[in-house]
Design an enzyme around this catalytic site. Structure first.
Site, short mmCIF file in Angstrom:
data_model
loop_
_atom_site.label_atom_id
_atom_site.label_comp_id
_atom_site.label_asym_id
_atom_site.label_seq_id
_atom_site.Cartn_x
_atom_site.Cartn_y
_atom_site.Cartn_z
CE LYS A 9 16.36 10.66 101.96
NZ LYS A 9 15.77 9.57 102.77
CE1 TYR A 49 16.49 13.10 107.16
CE2 TYR A 49 18.88 13.09 107.00
CZ TYR A 49 17.64 12.81 106.45
OH TYR A 49 17.54 12.25 105.21
CG PHE A 57 16.55 6.18 112.88
CD1 PHE A 57 16.41 7.35 112.15
CD2 PHE A 57 15.45 5.69 113.57
CE1 PHE A 57 15.21 8.04 112.11
CE2 PHE A 57 14.24 6.38 113.54
CZ PHE A 57 14.12 7.55 112.81
NE ARG A 87 5.45 13.07 102.51
CZ ARG A 87 6.55 12.60 103.10
NH1 ARG A 87 7.71 13.18 102.87
NH2 ARG A 87 6.49 11.57 103.91
CB THR A 93 9.34 6.30 104.39
OG1 THR A 93 8.81 7.62 104.30
CG2 THR A 93 10.72 6.35 105.00
NE ARG A 104 11.64 7.38 99.46
CZ ARG A 104 11.09 8.21 100.33
NH1 ARG A 104 9.84 8.06 100.73
NH2 ARG A 104 11.80 9.21 100.81
CG ASN A 114 14.21 6.50 101.56
OD1 ASN A 114 14.95 7.47 101.45
ND2 ASN A 114 13.29 6.41 102.51
CG HIS A 117 13.97 14.98 102.54
ND1 HIS A 117 13.43 14.53 103.72
CD2 HIS A 117 13.66 16.29 102.45
CE1 HIS A 117 12.83 15.54 104.33
NE2 HIS A 117 12.96 16.61 103.58
CD GLU A 128 12.42 19.52 104.98
OE1 GLU A 128 11.90 19.43 103.83
OE2 GLU A 128 12.34 18.61 105.82
#
Length: 137
Positions: A9, A49, A57, A87, A93, A104, A114, A117, A128
């Site tokens: 990100k 998203y 948000f 992941r 998250t 993270r 964070n 993605h 995606e």
């Protein structure tokens, strides 16, 4: 081989952490088959998203994703669980829940930024990848 989508990100790019993140993926035995540093327009951010469109948000997510470049990747692994391996490497998250040793847990400081993605399943990975790298869909 199984493919999934991963994105560094804007905060990861801004902080110069792309190399560290890619290195962790590669150390796990995963391979980048496509990657691109790119600016994200509002339309792509909203489509990416879309599942959060009704959440309060959503606007913040779109603003964050469009503020500076991202490093988008298609990552390939040898097993059907490539997305779950990634992941696990990325971590929870919520930064406060991310364990040391995860990306993270070691590098992120706030949940709203964070760093990474990663697709959360086969369906989201396919969606995606098609969105970001149509040639690999």
């Amino acid at each position: 081989m199984n493919r999934t989508f991963v994105m560094c990100k804007p905060d990861a790019v801004e902080r110069g952490l792309v190399g560290e993140i890619v290195s962790r993926l590669e150390q796990k035995g995963l391979r980048l088959v496509a990657a691109e540093l790119r600016d994200v327009d509002k339309g792509l951010a909203e489509e990416h998203y879309a599942e959060h469109a009704d959440k309060p948000f959503f606007g913040e997510l779109v603003t964050f994703l469009t503020r500076s470049p991202v490093f988008a990747m298609v990552v390939e692994g040898p097993a059907d669980n490539t997305f779950s391996l990634i992941r696990m490497l990325v971590g929870a998250t919520k930064v406060d829940d991310a364990l040391p040793g995860t990306i993270r847990g070691d590098l992120a400081t706030i949940t709203t930024e964070n760093l990474v993605h990663a697709s959360d399943g086969h369906g989201s990975a396919a969606r995606e990848i098609a969105l970001w790298f149509p040639a690999f869909a």
